[in-house]
Design a protein around this motif. Sequence first.
Motif, mmCIF file in Angstrom:
data_model
loop_
_atom_site.group_PDB
_atom_site.id
_atom_site.type_symbol
_atom_site.label_atom_id
_atom_site.label_comp_id
_atom_site.label_asym_id
_atom_site.label_seq_id
_atom_site.Cartn_x
_atom_site.Cartn_y
_atom_site.Cartn_z
ATOM 1 N N PHE A 1 27.852 42.773 11.328
ATOM 2 C CA PHE A 1 27.095 43.967 11.672
ATOM 3 C C PHE A 1 25.800 44.059 10.878
ATOM 4 C CE2 PHE A 1 26.237 47.909 13.415
ATOM 5 C CZ PHE A 1 26.173 48.936 12.487
ATOM 6 N N ASP A 2 25.842 43.644 9.595
ATOM 7 C CA ASP A 2 24.650 43.799 8.764
ATOM 8 C C ASP A 2 23.555 42.795 9.095
ATOM 9 O OD1 ASP A 2 25.939 42.282 5.677
ATOM 10 O OD2 ASP A 2 25.714 41.502 7.713
ATOM 11 N N GLY A 3 23.792 41.977 10.104
ATOM 12 C CA GLY A 3 22.764 41.052 10.532
ATOM 13 C C GLY A 3 21.898 41.568 11.658
ATOM 14 N N TYR A 4 22.175 42.803 12.111
ATOM 15 C CA TYR A 4 21.520 43.315 13.297
ATOM 16 C C TYR A 4 21.056 44.758 13.128
ATOM 17 C CZ TYR A 4 23.820 39.337 15.476
ATOM 18 O OH TYR A 4 24.245 38.078 15.788
ATOM 19 N N ALA A 5 20.003 45.081 13.863
ATOM 20 C CA ALA A 5 19.641 46.481 14.032
ATOM 21 C C ALA A 5 20.653 47.139 14.972
ATOM 22 C CB ALA A 5 18.232 46.598 14.615
ATOM 23 N N ALA A 6 20.648 48.461 14.993
ATOM 24 C CA ALA A 6 21.576 49.196 15.854
ATOM 25 C C ALA A 6 20.902 50.475 16.336
ATOM 26 C CB ALA A 6 22.862 49.504 15.102
ATOM 27 N N GLY A 7 21.395 50.986 17.439
ATOM 28 C CA GLY A 7 20.757 52.177 17.980
ATOM 29 C C GLY A 7 21.714 53.050 18.762
ATOM 30 N N TRP A 8 21.240 54.259 19.034
ATOM 31 C CA TRP A 8 21.951 55.209 19.868
ATOM 32 C C TRP A 8 21.117 55.517 21.110
ATOM 33 C CZ3 TRP A 8 26.861 56.753 19.133
ATOM 34 C CH2 TRP A 8 27.425 56.594 17.862
ATOM 35 N N PHE A 9 21.779 55.531 22.238
ATOM 36 C CA PHE A 9 21.171 55.880 23.507
ATOM 37 C C PHE A 9 21.957 57.030 24.106
ATOM 38 C CE2 PHE A 9 18.290 52.278 24.171
ATOM 39 C CZ PHE A 9 18.753 51.403 23.206
ATOM 40 N N ARG A 10 21.350 57.736 25.060
ATOM 41 C CA ARG A 10 22.074 58.763 25.775
ATOM 42 C C ARG A 10 21.676 58.751 27.240
ATOM 43 N NH1 ARG A 10 19.576 64.387 23.208
ATOM 44 N NH2 ARG A 10 17.456 64.201 24.081
ATOM 45 N N LEU A 11 22.646 59.156 28.053
ATOM 46 C CA LEU A 11 22.437 59.196 29.494
ATOM 47 C C LEU A 11 22.994 60.501 30.020
ATOM 48 C CD1 LEU A 11 21.492 57.705 32.017
ATOM 49 C CD2 LEU A 11 23.783 56.708 32.193
ATOM 50 N N ASN B 1 27.222 49.386 6.241
ATOM 51 C CA ASN B 1 27.518 48.003 6.595
ATOM 52 C C ASN B 1 28.852 47.529 6.032
ATOM 53 O OD1 ASN B 1 25.186 47.684 8.124
ATOM 54 N ND2 ASN B 1 23.984 46.914 6.400
ATOM 55 N N ALA B 2 29.265 48.094 4.927
ATOM 56 C CA ALA B 2 30.562 47.712 4.360
ATOM 57 C C ALA B 2 31.709 48.125 5.283
ATOM 58 C CB ALA B 2 30.736 48.353 2.993
ATOM 59 N N LYS B 3 31.473 49.168 6.084
ATOM 60 C CA LYS B 3 32.503 49.650 7.012
ATOM 61 C C LYS B 3 32.200 49.262 8.454
ATOM 62 C CE LYS B 3 33.755 53.683 4.217
ATOM 63 N NZ LYS B 3 33.904 55.162 4.193
ATOM 64 N N ASN B 4 31.125 48.495 8.653
ATOM 65 C CA ASN B 4 30.725 48.096 10.018
ATOM 66 C C ASN B 4 30.597 49.299 10.937
ATOM 67 O OD1 ASN B 4 30.762 45.452 9.172
ATOM 68 N ND2 ASN B 4 32.233 44.756 10.701
ATOM 69 N N GLY C 1 23.255 44.187 18.097
ATOM 70 C CA GLY C 1 23.077 42.812 18.558
ATOM 71 C C GLY C 1 21.638 42.476 18.868
ATOM 72 N N THR C 2 20.719 43.178 18.223
ATOM 73 C CA THR C 2 19.300 42.876 18.339
ATOM 74 C C THR C 2 18.728 42.684 16.935
ATOM 75 O OG1 THR C 2 17.203 43.637 19.267
ATOM 76 C CG2 THR C 2 18.641 45.310 18.320
ATOM 77 N N PRO C 3 17.758 41.802 16.771
ATOM 78 C CA PRO C 3 17.256 41.547 15.422
ATOM 79 C C PRO C 3 16.413 42.685 14.845
ATOM 80 C CG PRO C 3 16.034 40.257 17.014
ATOM 81 C CD PRO C 3 17.189 40.851 17.751
ATOM 82 N N GLU D 1 17.489 45.290 25.160
ATOM 83 C CA GLU D 1 17.287 44.553 23.920
ATOM 84 C C GLU D 1 18.586 44.328 23.148
ATOM 85 O OE1 GLU D 1 13.332 47.259 23.205
ATOM 86 O OE2 GLU D 1 14.068 46.152 21.474
ATOM 87 N N TYR D 2 19.575 45.160 23.422
ATOM 88 C CA TYR D 2 20.815 45.135 22.661
ATOM 89 C C TYR D 2 21.880 44.348 23.404
ATOM 90 C CZ TYR D 2 18.634 48.729 19.806
ATOM 91 O OH TYR D 2 17.790 49.406 18.972
ATOM 92 N N LYS D 3 22.448 43.394 22.708
ATOM 93 C CA LYS D 3 23.411 42.499 23.347
ATOM 94 C C LYS D 3 24.791 43.134 23.477
ATOM 95 C CE LYS D 3 25.138 37.748 23.025
ATOM 96 N NZ LYS D 3 25.080 36.478 22.248
#
Length: 123
Positions: free
Chosen positions: A29-39, A74-77, A99-101, A109-111
Amino acid sequence: QVQVVESGGGLVQAGGSLRLSCTVSGLRFDGYAAGWFRLAPGKEREGVSCINWSGSSTYYADSVKGRFTISRDNAKNTLYLQINSLKPEDTAMYYCATGTPRCGVGWEEYKYRGQGTQVTVSS
C-alpha cells in the motif's frame, strides 16, 4: 489478489460527521497514492480527494475543501476520509481507490478500486 474494502458509511443528519475507512490487502500500500471518489444518482463520478504515498501531499475538490480530511496509515494498510459538516449534497456512494504512482482525480488512473460505502445525509 488485491482487495479494497470501504467501511464507515451510513445515514447522518446534515451538519454531522462520518469517518470512512478503506483497508487494502494484497499489495504494498505504501508504494501507491490513494484517493476517494463519490458517485451520486444522476451525477458524474467525482474525485473528492487524494493523497500521495507518504501522506505528505493531498488534494481536495473545491466542493469538499475545508470539510473533508484524507489521511492514511501505511502500517495498517488503511486509508481514511474524515467528513465533517455534512450536507445533503454529499449523499453518494463513496469509493476508495489505489494503485497509481501519484495523486490524481481520474477514476481510470487507479488500478484497484473498492465496491463503495453509501453515505446518506438527511436535511
